[in-house]
Motif scaffolding. Structure first.
Motif, PDB file in Angstrom:
ATOM      1  N   SER A   1       0.834  -1.188   0.000  1.00  0.00           N
ATOM      2  CA  SER A   1       0.000   0.000   0.000  1.00  0.00           C
ATOM      3  C   SER A   1       0.879   1.251   0.000  1.00  0.00           C
ATOM      4  CB  SER A   1      -0.894   0.020   1.237  1.00  0.00           C
ATOM      5  OG  SER A   1      -1.656  -1.156   1.320  1.00  0.00           O
ATOM      6  N   ALA A   2       0.470   2.252  -0.786  1.00  0.00           N
ATOM      7  CA  ALA A   2       1.240   3.489  -0.860  1.00  0.00           C
ATOM      8  C   ALA A   2       1.364   4.110   0.525  1.00  0.00           C
ATOM      9  CB  ALA A   2       0.571   4.466  -1.813  1.00  0.00           C
ATOM     10  N   GLY A   3       2.573   4.579   0.852  1.00  0.00           N
ATOM     11  CA  GLY A   3       2.802   5.183   2.146  1.00  0.00           C
ATOM     12  C   GLY A   3       3.177   4.194   3.226  1.00  0.00           C
ATOM     13  N   THR A   4       3.342   2.913   2.867  1.00  0.00           N
ATOM     14  CA  THR A   4       3.692   1.886   3.848  1.00  0.00           C
ATOM     15  C   THR A   4       5.205   1.677   3.856  1.00  0.00           C
ATOM     16  OG1 THR A   4       1.593   0.736   3.519  1.00  0.00           O
ATOM     17  CG2 THR A   4       3.378  -0.522   4.516  1.00  0.00           C
ATOM     18  N   ASP A   5       5.845   1.912   4.998  1.00  0.00           N
ATOM     19  CA  ASP A   5       7.259   1.595   5.155  1.00  0.00           C
ATOM     20  C   ASP A   5       7.414   0.094   5.321  1.00  0.00           C
ATOM     21  OD1 ASP A   5       8.571   4.276   5.323  1.00  0.00           O
ATOM     22  OD2 ASP A   5       7.179   4.507   6.993  1.00  0.00           O
ATOM     23  N   TYR A   6       8.334  -0.507   4.578  1.00  0.00           N
ATOM     24  CA  TYR A   6       8.502  -1.953   4.682  1.00  0.00           C
ATOM     25  C   TYR A   6       9.961  -2.339   4.513  1.00  0.00           C
ATOM     26  CZ  TYR A   6       8.724  -1.853  -0.442  1.00  0.00           C
ATOM     27  OH  TYR A   6       9.071  -1.580  -1.738  1.00  0.00           O
ATOM     28  N   GLN A   7      10.278  -3.551   4.949  1.00  0.00           N
ATOM     29  CA  GLN A   7      11.614  -4.110   4.794  1.00  0.00           C
ATOM     30  C   GLN A   7      11.508  -5.471   4.132  1.00  0.00           C
ATOM     31  OE1 GLN A   7      13.851  -5.405   8.312  1.00  0.00           O
ATOM     32  NE2 GLN A   7      15.683  -4.434   7.448  1.00  0.00           N
ATOM     33  N   VAL A   8      12.365  -5.710   3.150  1.00  0.00           N
ATOM     34  CA  VAL A   8      12.424  -6.994   2.451  1.00  0.00           C
ATOM     35  C   VAL A   8      13.661  -7.741   2.923  1.00  0.00           C
ATOM     36  CG1 VAL A   8      12.519  -8.138   0.207  1.00  0.00           C
ATOM     37  CG2 VAL A   8      11.301  -5.963   0.443  1.00  0.00           C
ATOM     38  N   THR A   9      13.511  -9.002   3.265  1.00  0.00           N
ATOM     39  CA  THR A   9      14.650  -9.825   3.677  1.00  0.00           C
ATOM     40  C   THR A   9      14.659 -11.133   2.904  1.00  0.00           C
ATOM     41  OG1 THR A   9      13.370 -10.816   5.491  1.00  0.00           O
ATOM     42  CG2 THR A   9      14.694  -8.870   6.015  1.00  0.00           C
ATOM     43  N   LEU A  10      15.851 -11.639   2.631  1.00  0.00           N
ATOM     44  CA  LEU A  10      16.036 -12.935   1.973  1.00  0.00           C
ATOM     45  C   LEU A  10      16.591 -13.909   3.003  1.00  0.00           C
ATOM     46  CD1 LEU A  10      17.796 -11.737  -1.325  1.00  0.00           C
ATOM     47  CD2 LEU A  10      15.347 -11.788  -0.795  1.00  0.00           C
ATOM     48  N   ASP A  11      16.030 -15.115   3.081  1.00  0.00           N
ATOM     49  CA  ASP A  11      16.550 -16.074   4.058  1.00  0.00           C
ATOM     50  C   ASP A  11      17.799 -16.766   3.509  1.00  0.00           C
ATOM     51  OD1 ASP A  11      15.762 -18.108   2.362  1.00  0.00           O
ATOM     52  OD2 ASP A  11      14.460 -19.101   3.813  1.00  0.00           O
ATOM     53  N   ASN A  12      18.332 -17.712   4.255  1.00  0.00           N
ATOM     54  CA  ASN A  12      19.612 -18.335   3.907  1.00  0.00           C
ATOM     55  C   ASN A  12      19.488 -19.506   2.951  1.00  0.00           C
ATOM     56  OD1 ASN A  12      21.184 -16.584   5.489  1.00  0.00           O
ATOM     57  ND2 ASN A  12      20.768 -17.795   7.343  1.00  0.00           N
ATOM     58  N   GLY A  13      18.280 -19.792   2.506  1.00  0.00           N
ATOM     59  CA  GLY A  13      18.114 -20.911   1.586  1.00  0.00           C
ATOM     60  C   GLY A  13      18.050 -22.248   2.306  1.00  0.00           C
ATOM     61  N   GLN A  14      18.040 -23.331   1.536  1.00  0.00           N
ATOM     62  CA  GLN A  14      17.829 -24.675   2.091  1.00  0.00           C
ATOM     63  C   GLN A  14      19.119 -25.403   2.448  1.00  0.00           C
ATOM     64  OE1 GLN A  14      15.464 -26.251  -1.199  1.00  0.00           O
ATOM     65  NE2 GLN A  14      13.599 -26.026   0.031  1.00  0.00           N
ATOM     66  N   ASN A  15      20.248 -24.851   2.013  1.00  0.00           N
ATOM     67  CA  ASN A  15      21.505 -25.602   2.180  1.00  0.00           C
ATOM     68  C   ASN A  15      22.598 -24.722   2.792  1.00  0.00           C
ATOM     69  OD1 ASN A  15      20.461 -27.980   0.519  1.00  0.00           O
ATOM     70  ND2 ASN A  15      20.383 -26.336  -0.998  1.00  0.00           N
ATOM     71  N   TYR A  16      22.225 -23.916   3.757  1.00  0.00           N
ATOM     72  CA  TYR A  16      23.170 -22.960   4.342  1.00  0.00           C
ATOM     73  C   TYR A  16      24.128 -23.668   5.298  1.00  0.00           C
ATOM     74  CZ  TYR A  16      24.764 -18.535   6.359  1.00  0.00           C
ATOM     75  OH  TYR A  16      25.508 -17.453   6.765  1.00  0.00           O
ATOM     76  N   SER A  17      25.400 -23.366   5.129  1.00  0.00           N
ATOM     77  CA  SER A  17      26.415 -23.905   6.036  1.00  0.00           C
ATOM     78  C   SER A  17      27.696 -23.102   5.870  1.00  0.00           C
ATOM     79  CB  SER A  17      26.692 -25.396   5.756  1.00  0.00           C
ATOM     80  OG  SER A  17      27.228 -25.575   4.468  1.00  0.00           O
ATOM     81  N   ASP A  18      28.504 -23.054   6.918  1.00  0.00           N
ATOM     82  CA  ASP A  18      29.786 -22.350   6.884  1.00  0.00           C
ATOM     83  C   ASP A  18      29.622 -20.910   6.384  1.00  0.00           C
ATOM     84  OD1 ASP A  18      31.070 -24.703   7.723  1.00  0.00           O
ATOM     85  OD2 ASP A  18      31.258 -25.402   5.646  1.00  0.00           O
ATOM     86  N   ASN A  19      28.532 -20.250   6.847  1.00  0.00           N
ATOM     87  CA  ASN A  19      28.259 -18.851   6.500  1.00  0.00           C
ATOM     88  C   ASN A  19      28.082 -18.634   4.997  1.00  0.00           C
ATOM     89  OD1 ASN A  19      28.445 -17.910   9.217  1.00  0.00           O
ATOM     90  ND2 ASN A  19      30.691 -17.966   9.053  1.00  0.00           N
ATOM     91  N   MET A  20      27.628 -19.647   4.290  1.00  0.00           N
ATOM     92  CA  MET A  20      27.432 -19.533   2.846  1.00  0.00           C
ATOM     93  C   MET A  20      26.128 -20.217   2.442  1.00  0.00           C
ATOM     94  SD  MET A  20      29.925 -17.960   1.151  1.00  0.00           S
ATOM     95  CE  MET A  20      29.893 -18.659  -0.500  1.00  0.00           C
ATOM     96  N   ARG A  21      25.475 -19.640   1.448  1.00  0.00           N
ATOM     97  CA  ARG A  21      24.367 -20.327   0.792  1.00  0.00           C
ATOM     98  C   ARG A  21      24.947 -21.329  -0.204  1.00  0.00           C
ATOM     99  NH1 ARG A  21      22.612 -14.992   1.292  1.00  0.00           N
ATOM    100  NH2 ARG A  21      20.529 -14.722   2.236  1.00  0.00           N
TER     101      ARG A  21
END
Length: 329
Positions: free
Chosen positions: A249-269
């Motif tokens: 909606s116009a005027g709505t402050d929002y934040q978009v985030t991406l998760d680490n995926g299905q195979n995250y390990s050793d600080n890497m996707r």
């Protein structure tokens, strides 16, 4: 977490035409007009205090039976009466929800060329010259602006807010050289036609309607997947990009985030080989961002990189990343 969704669907002119009417130095006989614009603005709004300015064009055309004199000009006067009494200026027009003590209001105003439309109950608001299409046809395309005003610090309940003003009219008529294009010289609603009768000047009557629906709204979708080109080896970095589309909606402050995926390990996707356990590491940028909704699809580019690494077995490698939109209060 709360999201506001507001829909403003707006100025519907429902013409009830006085055809064949005319007046001395007024509308020529046989004038017939038709309003083409039935919705002036339509927008989804989340935060009323950050609502955008909305613009559209009021359009209508008028045909006449006989051509007017060469020295005459066809002009128009447009009036949306306000709800004040007498000549008391009004501050805002209001779309309302509920009645009595439980009534909530959304204030707004209409502007033409930077001037607010309607300050006195019986004065025409907008005057101008129509465009001559040919000797028997004239049209008007008048840019209008609608602004939400007077809502600072107001928390609006959800529901349908309605503004319905039945006292709206447009007048098309001619003026002689030297006549002023203002009220009352050009826009007097009635005058004597020489036979003792008082007649309208070819008026289009109708309603001005503003409907504002307040409700929660926000969504996100993938505009394009992140697909890396085929490689024979991974001795060098490989780059590509994806597109995330946010519609809040116009005027709505929002934040978009991406998760680490299905195979995250050793600080890497990692992407995993279909039918196997082998992995290919990769990065995405940015991993999160903030913005302000405009109510239209807002595209954002996410860059992807497969860094140089040992070449894995041949195959197709995939991962799934979840994109989340959070409303910022």
């Amino acid at each position: 977490m709360c999201i506001y969704r507001v829909f403003i669907a707006a100025m519907a002119f429902l013409p009830a035409l006085a055809g064949e009417s005319w007046a001395k130095k007024g509308s020529p006989a046989g004038i017939k007009c038709a309003v083409e614009t039935t919705t002036l603005v339509s927008v989804t709004i989340g935060n009323i205090n950050k609502a955008p300015t909305m613009t559209n064009t009021l359009s209508f055309s008028c045909s006449i039976r006989n051509a007017i004199a060469a020295n005459q000009q066809m002009v128009y006067c447009w009036h949306i009466h306000d709800s004040s009494s007498g000549n008391t200026p009004f501050t805002y027009r209001y779309a309302t929800l509920g009645t009595g003590r439980n009534q909530s209001k959304i204030g707004f105003n209409i502007y033409s060329n930077g001037t607010r439309v309607g300050d006195r109950k019986n004065a025409y608001n907008i005057t101008g010259y129509s465009t001559k299409v040919n000797d028997l046809l004239y049209r008007v395309d008048d840019p209008m602006t609608v602004r939400f005003e007077g809502n600072e610090g107001v928390s609006l309940p959800e529901g349908k807010y309605i503004y319905n003003n039945p006292r709206t009219h447009v007048v098309m008529h001619t003026i002689e050289p030297g006549d002023a294009l203002d009220y009352p010289n050009a826009c007097g609603a009635k005058e004597d036609n020489g036979g003792g009768d008082i007649v309208d000047r070819g008026q289009i009557m109708g309603n001005t309607i503003v409907d504002i629906n307040v409700r929660t709204y926000c969504d996100v979708k993938v505009g394009s997947d992140m697909v890396f080109p085929r490689q024979f080896d991974l001795k060098n970095p490989v780059n590509t990009q994806a597109q995330v589309v946010v519609n809040c909606s116009a005027g709505t402050d929002y934040q978009v985030t991406l998760d680490n995926g299905q195979n995250y390990s050793d600080n890497m996707r990692h992407m995993k080989r279909s039918g196997g356990e082998e992995l290919v590491s990769y990065n995405v940028t940015p991993e999160s961002w903030s913005d302000l909704g405009t109510s239209f699809d807002q595209p954002f580019t996410v860059a992807g990189e497969v860094p140089a690494q040992a070449t894995p077995p041949i195959g197709t490698y995939r991962d799934t990343v979840v994109v989340t939109v959070n409303i910022i209060q």
